[in-house]
Structure formats: C-alpha cells, structure tokens
Design a protein around this motif. Structure first.
Motif, mmCIF file in Angstrom:
data_model
loop_
_atom_site.group_PDB
_atom_site.id
_atom_site.type_symbol
_atom_site.label_atom_id
_atom_site.label_comp_id
_atom_site.label_asym_id
_atom_site.label_seq_id
_atom_site.Cartn_x
_atom_site.Cartn_y
_atom_site.Cartn_z
ATOM 1 N N ILE A 281 -12.688 1.440 0.196
ATOM 2 C CA ILE A 281 -12.159 1.220 1.585
ATOM 3 C C ILE A 281 -12.815 0.071 2.362
ATOM 4 C CG2 ILE A 281 -11.936 2.316 3.822
ATOM 5 C CD1 ILE A 281 -11.239 4.961 2.401
ATOM 6 N N ALA A 282 -14.333 -0.168 2.208
ATOM 7 C CA ALA A 282 -14.857 -1.131 2.784
ATOM 8 C C ALA A 282 -14.347 -2.407 2.422
ATOM 9 C CB ALA A 282 -16.450 -1.129 2.551
ATOM 10 N N GLN A 283 -13.997 -2.509 1.183
ATOM 11 C CA GLN A 283 -13.449 -3.910 0.674
ATOM 12 C C GLN A 283 -12.117 -4.218 1.222
ATOM 13 O OE1 GLN A 283 -13.692 -3.573 -3.552
ATOM 14 N NE2 GLN A 283 -15.712 -3.167 -3.656
ATOM 15 N N LEU A 284 -11.543 -3.322 1.948
ATOM 16 C CA LEU A 284 -10.132 -3.565 2.456
ATOM 17 C C LEU A 284 -10.089 -4.131 4.161
ATOM 18 C CD1 LEU A 284 -8.200 -0.342 1.512
ATOM 19 C CD2 LEU A 284 -8.235 -2.441 0.215
ATOM 20 N N ARG A 285 -11.463 -4.611 4.284
ATOM 21 C CA ARG A 285 -11.700 -5.178 5.711
ATOM 22 C C ARG A 285 -11.240 -6.664 5.470
ATOM 23 N NH1 ARG A 285 -12.261 -1.937 10.001
ATOM 24 N NH2 ARG A 285 -13.343 -0.022 9.189
ATOM 25 N N LEU B 256 -8.778 -3.511 9.328
ATOM 26 C CA LEU B 256 -8.507 -2.855 8.364
ATOM 27 C C LEU B 256 -7.228 -3.142 8.033
ATOM 28 C CD1 LEU B 256 -9.595 -0.737 5.902
ATOM 29 C CD2 LEU B 256 -8.294 0.964 7.392
ATOM 30 N N ASP B 257 -7.172 -3.585 6.573
ATOM 31 C CA ASP B 257 -5.680 -4.087 6.070
ATOM 32 C C ASP B 257 -5.003 -2.606 5.775
ATOM 33 O OD1 ASP B 257 -3.555 -4.594 4.470
ATOM 34 O OD2 ASP B 257 -4.567 -6.134 3.246
ATOM 35 N N THR B 258 -4.148 -2.325 6.684
ATOM 36 C CA THR B 258 -3.450 -1.133 6.588
ATOM 37 C C THR B 258 -2.758 -0.619 5.642
ATOM 38 O OG1 THR B 258 -1.911 -1.629 8.278
ATOM 39 C CG2 THR B 258 -3.601 -0.593 9.022
ATOM 40 N N GLN B 259 -1.801 -1.813 5.102
ATOM 41 C CA GLN B 259 -1.022 -1.759 3.952
ATOM 42 C C GLN B 259 -1.853 -1.518 2.444
ATOM 43 O OE1 GLN B 259 2.080 -1.419 5.748
ATOM 44 N NE2 GLN B 259 2.758 -2.122 3.847
ATOM 45 N N ALA B 260 -2.705 -2.048 2.295
ATOM 46 C CA ALA B 260 -3.596 -1.804 1.204
ATOM 47 C C ALA B 260 -4.539 -0.388 1.569
ATOM 48 C CB ALA B 260 -4.843 -2.908 1.079
ATOM 49 N N TYR B 261 -4.688 -0.031 2.534
ATOM 50 C CA TYR B 261 -5.381 1.476 2.775
ATOM 51 C C TYR B 261 -4.343 2.493 2.419
ATOM 52 C CZ TYR B 261 -7.112 5.391 5.184
ATOM 53 O OH TYR B 261 -7.829 6.759 5.444
ATOM 54 N N ARG B 262 -3.027 2.238 2.825
ATOM 55 C CA ARG B 262 -1.963 3.132 2.625
ATOM 56 C C ARG B 262 -1.572 3.226 1.064
ATOM 57 N NH1 ARG B 262 1.652 5.679 5.768
ATOM 58 N NH2 ARG B 262 0.966 4.677 7.440
ATOM 59 N N ALA B 263 -1.701 2.276 0.277
ATOM 60 C CA ALA B 263 -1.532 2.159 -0.995
ATOM 61 C C ALA B 263 -2.692 2.785 -1.610
ATOM 62 C CB ALA B 263 -1.209 0.642 -1.495
ATOM 63 N N LEU B 264 -3.961 2.464 -1.329
ATOM 64 C CA LEU B 264 -5.066 3.156 -2.158
ATOM 65 C C LEU B 264 -5.128 4.591 -1.939
ATOM 66 C CD1 LEU B 264 -7.979 2.716 -3.186
ATOM 67 C CD2 LEU B 264 -8.781 2.850 -1.037
ATOM 68 N N VAL B 265 -4.743 5.099 -0.632
ATOM 69 C CA VAL B 265 -4.866 6.587 -0.858
ATOM 70 C C VAL B 265 -3.320 7.167 -1.191
ATOM 71 C CG1 VAL B 265 -6.306 6.756 1.253
ATOM 72 C CG2 VAL B 265 -3.589 6.668 1.591
ATOM 73 N N GLY B 266 -2.317 6.428 -1.141
ATOM 74 C CA GLY B 266 -1.026 6.840 -1.795
ATOM 75 C C GLY B 266 -1.181 7.105 -3.343
ATOM 76 N N ALA B 267 -2.223 6.127 -4.088
ATOM 77 C CA ALA B 267 -2.456 6.293 -5.629
ATOM 78 C C ALA B 267 -2.812 7.883 -5.937
ATOM 79 C CB ALA B 267 -3.321 5.247 -5.972
ATOM 80 N N GLN B 268 -3.409 8.627 -4.730
ATOM 81 C CA GLN B 268 -3.996 9.833 -5.010
ATOM 82 C C GLN B 268 -3.020 10.880 -4.475
ATOM 83 O OE1 GLN B 268 -8.013 10.341 -3.389
ATOM 84 N NE2 GLN B 268 -8.029 8.264 -3.159
ATOM 85 N N GLY B 269 -1.723 10.501 -4.191
ATOM 86 C CA GLY B 269 -0.577 11.156 -3.790
ATOM 87 C C GLY B 269 -0.813 12.057 -2.234
ATOM 88 N N LEU B 270 -1.546 11.085 -1.500
ATOM 89 C CA LEU B 270 -1.755 11.615 -0.077
ATOM 90 C C LEU B 270 -1.300 10.344 0.790
ATOM 91 C CD1 LEU B 270 -5.181 12.754 -0.524
ATOM 92 C CD2 LEU B 270 -3.278 14.141 -0.209
#
Length: 640
Positions: free
Chosen positions: A122-126, A132-146
């Motif tokens: 998550i720190a790397q999405l700054r 925070l890059d919200t789109q990248a953050y959403r994709a990151l947690v979305g990969a875990q089904g959340l």
C-alpha cells in the motif's frame, strides 16, 4: 386419481405455490430443509463452532499452504494433528474476538491509517504528492475479493483483536538477574552414578500357577477387554487419483509456459549501497534543509572519490541496518524498496552514483554495485515442473465433476465398491482392527473421525453396505464398507490366558525389581561404602540426557543438592527401579557476551510466551471455550 392430477397439473402447481411460498415468507428458509444440522465441535461464549465451520476453516488453511508450497504432501495437511490444530486456531480466534468485543477495544481512524501505511504494497501506491492512488488501492484489495471498505473493516477487527494480547506481550520483561537464575536452573548439570534394577531380569524368578493367574484375571478385567473392531475395505478419491487419469497435451504445456514466463523465471536483481541522512517528511523545514545540505556535501565527496563510498557510509549513514556494512543493502528486486529509491536504482548502470534521492525516510545517496539480470529457463528445463503444475490445476478443476460421479455410484450400487473402483480407476484398500476412534499411528482416512462415524453407523453395521461418500479433506472423499465385525467383549480366561500370563509376570517382575532396588537404596544410604554395581559417573542435564529415562532425569534434577553426595530412588514403573548417587553439581560452562545476551533474550521470550499463554487460558475460562472432540493420539513410537 393420478390421472386427474396429470390433467389438472397447472391448477395443482398453483395451489402448491400458494400453500408453500407463504410458509417460507413467514418463517424463512432453514438450512435444515436441505441438509442435516452440522454437529457442534467446539463452543465459545455459548456460541457453537460446527463441523462445517471447522471443515471450511481447514480447507482454507490447506488451500493457502498449497498455494504457497505447491509441492507439499497433502497427507501432512489433512492429518488428524493438522486438522485439530486448525480447530484450536479457530477457537483461539473466537476467544480473542469475543474478548475484544467485551473489552470494547476500538481502533481509531488515525491508527488504521498508520497501519495501512506500514503495509509495503500500500505504501508503494503513494503518488508523488503524497496522496494515495485510489484506483490502484481498490484493485489491490479487489484481488483478495474485498472492497476497500471491507478490507479496512477486517483490518480494524484484526487490530482490535491484536490489542487483547498486545497489552500482555508488550509489558512482559525479565531482568538479567532473573534470566541468569532461570537459565542456571534450566542448564544445570549434575554428575551421577546409576544402578539399574531392570524388571526384565527378574522375570525368570516369578513363580506362576493357575490360581494366581485366575486371581489376576479377575482383578484386572480391563486388561483383557477386546475392543470393538472391524475389517473394512474402502476407496479414496483425491487429486492424486484424478491426476493419474489425465493427459497433458504438448500444446497446453507450451501455452502454459508462455503465459507464466514471468512467474517461472527469476526477476532482475540489483545490489546497491546507500548513505541515508534522516529527514522525515513532517520534520521542520530548517531541519530538512540542514539534512539536504549534508547529503549534497557527502554526494560531492563520494563522486570525487567513488572508492571511498563504503567508508563514508560507515561514518555518516544514519541507517542502522546497513551503515556498519558500508551501506550495503544486498540484492533486491523491484517492489522491495519505496518507489523513489526503486526508480533511481533501476535506472542506473553498474558503478553509477545517484543524485540525492528524497524518500519518506530522508535523503539517500545510492551506488549501484551489481546487477543480476532476469533469467527465464527454457521450456525443456521447466517441462517436469510445468507438467506437474498443469496436471494439478486440471485435476482440481475436474474434482467436483468426478466427486459427484463417485457419490452417485457408491450410493446407487451399495453392495460393493468394485463398480466405483472400476469406473474411476481407484484402488480398493483394506484394513483390519479398525475402531470407532482412530488407532494410535493411524493415517489418512483411517484417522478421520467423520469417515469412522459413517463406518460404525447402525445402518453400516447392520447391512454392511457402502457408506455414503464422506468428505475427509480438501479435495478428498472416501467411501467404505465393513466386511467383518467384532463387538466389544471381555475375552474369556481360556482365550486370554497367554496375555494374562504375560501381564502377571510383567507386574510381578516390576514389583520384585522395585523391592530389591528400594532395599539396596536403604542399605547404601546407611553404609555408602557398601554400594556395588554402580555404573561409571556421567554428567546429565536437561539438554543432555545421556540416554537416561525421563523419570530418572527428572528425579535427579529435582532432588535437593544442599548435602552431597545424595542417594535417590526412582520408580521406573514397568521398567523396574533405579538407585542414583548424586555426586556433585557441575558448574555451567562460561559463555561469551554474545551467548549470554542470546540466552537472556531466549529467557525473556519464554517468559513472555508463558504470560501470554496464561492470559489466554484465563480468557478461555472466562468465555467458556470448550473443544468437544478428542485430541488425536500422539505418535506411539514416542516413549516416555
């Protein structure tokens, strides 16, 4: 009547619709309409943990481990001990979650934000501006089904639960004096001489007659009780069985190779050294300006003399983890460092020295010292691995389809396992002496309580037909049938006579050995010079047992040592007796400073763990945590 129903089927369906649907609306649809209620295997705070909860948790745990280590033996994951460990973790999680709720432990938005920032991914999405890059953050947690909201709610819960034990763990400590005292007791060595009175050597002195055997048999009927047992045959359907019937085509292998080259190859690695001047983003401007000026001066210095980089780093770098090594950070891949640092390193050539790089940690001067280029093994090199992975994936996808066929055949043709074995190319296995509870050392399905319950169900015992298909593990099913059954009974004396004789002789031999040993102990205590038969002196400790029985070792190390030499008698049970002469306490070997620190740290960790376990036991009592299934038997080869 049936003809009338057929003619007016639409009317009948309408009436049924009107009668049935309102009942669901008013009372809800209970899962018991479709499946039997899952039995309770544990409870916490009055709330049940069911067999289904346990199975699902173990399946998730096993799937995670398989994903991390594809080559892991599935039998290890589905052993009774592994399954029981999952249940214990499930109970622990419920206990801690209940404690967090009852203690009203909360996590503030600021605390949650700090913890999220501490996650490297998550720190790397700054972005460069710190947002925070919200789109990248959403994709990151979305990969875990959340969703982000779901992920953050889960984080809040995990942090709240961590606070339950955190208060205990973070406040536990041990002083050097306590550590030395504890380690002295743990590592103490004692010099002893031992005289053994082994029961086996007295067996020939035991006199046996029919009356004694009859009396012993009557006094100890539990020793001669034949437990309920069965001879069975069974088949197992698992991923390995399905894999044997699969053929992986050459085209599929080459396609799989092309699609997974990045994963199968080694990533480019770079080795760098750096000099860090601390300057947090929230530091006063004057302080940051001073740090930047210092970094610029050091940059000019190392560019003038690149060979001095390591020495300058040792003297000036404020990174405690690398300064002593001349700033060396070792080899690392992309995504291992914060973004600005990574971008600088992977844009440099070997031997280059970067400009001053600004990160959240401060100002860096970086020297790229080595490059390991990425390497993708050839198709032929990877072929065995590719075939194994692809076969595993195809078998997992096919399992549900084959499992349905397996279940149908064992149910529809209940008098034999031969049809399902022939259809799915499974091996019919046999076992004897199978009991309702797993026998010591049992493995696989023979150690699975659900399978054994199905085998010993009243219907299975009476009809000797196939059991239903039982899920015994992740992607593993079994069915069996009883071929012969022996109910529990106390063996008649005539059948048990040999066992009676052996047990009687063993008991009397041990009693004679113990009596002889106790007599020798009393005599030697009165006249130490008369002691004979003592073995040469040996030095024992808790970590150096010198092949002595645990009972003897424990008695020796517990014995008072205020007056030496001392005599100790040790009852070894069925093995006999031992007389021990405790000669002296052997001082601990001197340790270096580093070893002393390591021992102190080990003691502090053990003390912290003990306090945490004690607090957890208190929580289990407070919230009435209970596991309702027996713990699997230990390995029978492990002797006391």
């Amino acid at each position: 009547m049936f003809e009338a129903i057929r003619k007016h089927s639409k009317i009948v369906m309408g009436v049924l619709f009107l009668l049935i649907i309102p009942s669901f609306v008013l009372f809800g649809i209970d899962g018991n309409y479709f499946s039997e209620k899952s039995p309770t295997v544990a409870s916490v705070d009055g709330k049940a943990i069911t067999q289904t909860d346990w199975d699902n948790a173990h399946r998730e745990q096993a799937d995670r481990l398989r994903a991390q280590q594809p080559g892991m033996d599935s039998r290890l994951l589905d052993s009774p001990q592994a399954r029981y460990a999952t249940l214990e973790r499930l109970v622990r999680d419920r206990v801690l979650a209940t404690a967090a709720q009852r203690l009203h432990l909360m996590v503030s938005d600021a605390q949650l934000a700090r913890e999220l920032q501490n996650i490297p991914a998550i720190a790397q999405l700054r972005k460069p501006d710190g947002s925070l890059d919200t789109q990248a953050y959403r994709a990151l947690v979305g990969a875990q089904g959340l969703t982000p909201e779901g992920f953050e709610a889960q984080m809040r819960n995990d942090l709240a639960v961590a606070q339950v034990m955190g208060g205990v763990v973070s406040t536990a400590f041990a002083t050097p004096a306590e550590s030395n005292l504890g380690m002295d007791a743990l590592l103490q060595r004692r010099e002893i001489q031992v005289a053994r009175f082994d029961a086996a050597s007295y067996a020939s002195k035991v006199t046996v007659n029919e009356a004694d055997l009859q009396a012993f048999y009557q006094a100890h009927p539990e020793l001669f009780r034949q437990t309920e047992e069965a001879s069975i045959e069974y088949v197992v359907l698992d991923i390995d069985a399905i894999k044997q019937g699969l053929t992986v085509s050459e085209d599929d292998l080459r396609t799989y190779y092309k699609e997974n080259q990045d994963r199968l190859g080694t990533k480019e690695e770079r080795r760098a050294s750096h000099i860090l001047i601390n300057a947090p983003k929230d530091a006063p401007a004057a302080e940051r300006e001073k740090a930047r000026k210092k970094a610029d001066e050091l940059l000019a210095q190392v560019r003038k003399d690149p060979a001095s980089f390591a020495e300058v780093a040792k003297k000036n770098s404020q990174d405690p983890g690398s300064a002593a090594q001349g700033g060396d950070l070792g080899f690392f891949t992309r995504d291992a460092m914060v973004k600005p640092f990574e971008e600088a390193v992977f844009s440099m050539k070997k031997g280059d020295i970067s400009d001053v790089v600004d990160t959240d940690f401060g100002y860096h001067i970086i020297m790229l010292t080595d490059i390991k280029p990425s390497k993708i093994p050839s198709f032929d090199e990877l072929r065995p691995k590719l075939e194994a992975e692809l076969r595993q994936q195809q078998a997992q996808r096919k399992f549900a389809e084959v499992a349905e066929t397996f279940s149908n055949i064992v149910y529809e043709q209940p008098d034999s396992l031969q049809p399902v074995a022939e259809k799915l190319k499974l091996k019919i296995q046999t076992a004897t002496g199978v009991a309702r509870t797993p026998n010591p050392g049992a493995e696989g399905v023979l150690a699975n309580p659900r399978f054994l319950d199905a085998l010993f169900s009243p219907e299975s015992l009476q009809t000797k037909r196939n059991t239903e298909a039982v899920e015994v593990g992740s992607n593993e099913m079994a069915a069996g049938r009883i071929t012969a059954y022996q109910p529990a009974e106390t063996l008649p004396f005539d059948k048990a006579k040999d066992r009676v004789r052996s047990a009687y002789v063993a008991q009397k031999s041990a009693e004679m050995a113990q009596a002889d040993g106790a007599a020798k102990l009393a005599a030697w205590q009165q006249a130490p010079a008369s002691a004979t038969g003592l073995a040469p002196a040996i030095t024992v400790s808790r970590d150096q047992a010198q092949q002595q029985p645990p009972r003897l070792l424990d008695a020796v190390l517990r014995a008072p040592a205020d007056k030496l030499p001392a005599w100790i008698g040790v009852d070894l049970g069925a093995q006999g007796y031992a007389v021990v002469k405790l000669e002296r306490i052997v001082p601990r070997e001197a340790e270096g400073e580093a070893q002393q620190k390591a021992l102190q740290q080990q003691y502090a960790q053990a003390w912290t763990q003990a306090e945490a376990l004690a607090y957890y036991d208190l929580l289990k009592q407070r919230y009435k945590a209970q596991i309702k299934v027996p713990r699997p038997s230990a390995d029978p080869t492990e002797q006391e």
